[in-house]
Write an enzyme that holds these catalytic residues in place. Structure first.
Site, PDB file in Angstrom:
ATOM      1  N   SER A   1       0.870  -1.322   0.066  1.00 13.97           N
ATOM      2  CA  SER A   1       0.160   0.080  -0.054  1.00 13.97           C
ATOM      3  C   SER A   1       0.860   1.239   0.016  1.00 13.97           C
ATOM      4  O   SER A   1       1.941   1.238   0.769  1.00 13.97           O
ATOM      5  CB  SER A   1      -0.904   0.087   1.254  1.00 13.97           C
ATOM      6  OG  SER A   1      -1.646   1.468   1.391  1.00 13.97           O
TER       7      SER A   1
ATOM      8  N   TYR B   1      -1.836   0.260  10.184  1.00 12.37           N
ATOM      9  CA  TYR B   1      -1.977  -0.331   8.822  1.00 12.37           C
ATOM     10  C   TYR B   1      -0.743  -0.217   8.137  1.00 12.37           C
ATOM     11  O   TYR B   1      -0.239  -0.953   7.421  1.00 12.37           O
ATOM     12  CB  TYR B   1      -3.366   0.114   8.107  1.00 12.37           C
ATOM     13  CG  TYR B   1      -3.567  -0.417   6.624  1.00 12.37           C
ATOM     14  CD1 TYR B   1      -3.856  -1.860   6.514  1.00 12.37           C
ATOM     15  CD2 TYR B   1      -3.346   0.400   5.633  1.00 12.37           C
ATOM     16  CE1 TYR B   1      -3.910  -2.356   5.081  1.00 12.37           C
ATOM     17  CE2 TYR B   1      -3.477   0.019   4.329  1.00 12.37           C
ATOM     18  CZ  TYR B   1      -3.742  -1.431   4.178  1.00 12.37           C
ATOM     19  OH  TYR B   1      -3.950  -1.800   2.812  1.00 12.37           O
TER      20      TYR B   1
END
Length: 257
Positions: A136, A149
């Site tokens: 990501s 995250y």
């Protein structure tokens, strides 16, 4: 190029939906023989639709990861040449509000599962093969509400590049694809309140200065197929001299990196 991955035997994780499902379809369309895996039993239906095979596996279980990779050559009828790892989970919120359970789940599914998969792959993937992991762009760019995250994804990116260095003498290419905001159930699960999906999407594209979040210069959300096309490229001979790379597919959202 329908034959771009002809002759490849590929394992795709997280294939029940979202980016993983799009990658599985792209691999099949490119001529690969594909084994799909996910913790969600719906992966078996996806495999049936694509003419592929499936194994339900919980990647948070390290033994299950090892068994999955070990069994892949038998399911595919030959040495495993290609891995696309897309599985992951998301928890939002500040670090101050993060629970131990949230953190443990993020680390188990995003980071430890990737480590276990890479460790098993080093003993199984064929020389000259490819490993592509979806991370990501939040792993490189801090975001309010995505701190935990993003930390797990930063670790994922580092792991993949390190394994790529370890396997380079065998011609195994290891790369990272780092999407930005992509129109998947994971992204839509972050959208709360009374706004419509189109309004939420417009807000993501515009960015939120009060949260120090840049917008998307290309003025669109990514679609899962955009990420899948990139993973397919990196798994193909068209990318034969690319390894240890972190390729951002985010419409320019991390222009500051």
């Amino acid at each position: 190029m329908p034959d771009r991955l002809a002759g490849r035997r590929a394992l795709v994780t997280g294939a029940a939906g979202g980016i993983g499902r799009a990658v599985a379809r792209a691999f099949v369309d490119a001529g690969a023989q594909v084994l799909l895996s996910d913790v969600d039993p719906a992966v078996e239906q996806v495999a049936g639709e694509l003419g592929a095979t499936a194994l339900v596996a919980d990647l948070a279980d390290r033994d299950a990861v090892a068994d999955l990779v070990a069994e892949a050559p038998q399911r595919l009828g030959g040495p495993l040449t290609t891995i696309a790892h897309t599985a992951g989970v998301l928890t939002t919120g500040t670090i101050a509000d993060l629970t131990d359970a949230d953190w443990d789940r993020l680390v188990a599914v995003n980071t430890t599962a990737t480590m276990a998969l890479l460790r098993a792959a080093t003993r199984t993937v064929a020389d000259g093969g490819t490993i592509t992991v979806v991370s990501s762009n939040s792993g490189a760019s801090p975001r309010l509400g995505l701190g935990a995250y993003g930390a797990t994804k930063a670790a994922v990116t580092s792991l993949v590049r390190s394994v790529g260095l370890e396997l380079s003498s065998r011609g195994v290419r290891c790369n990272v694809v780092s999407p930005g905001s992509t129109d998947t159930p994971m992204l839509r699960g972050m959208w709360a309140g009374d706004r419509s999906p189109d309004e939420h999407a417009a807000a993501v594209i515009a960015g939120t200065p009060d949260q120090y979040r840049l917008g998307i210069p290309l003025q669109r959300l990514a679609q899962p197929e955009d990420i899948a096309a990139t993973v397919t490229f990196l798994a193909s001979d068209a990318a034969r001299h690319i390894t240890l790379h972190d390729l951002r597919v985010d419409g320019g959202a991390t222009l500051d990196q």
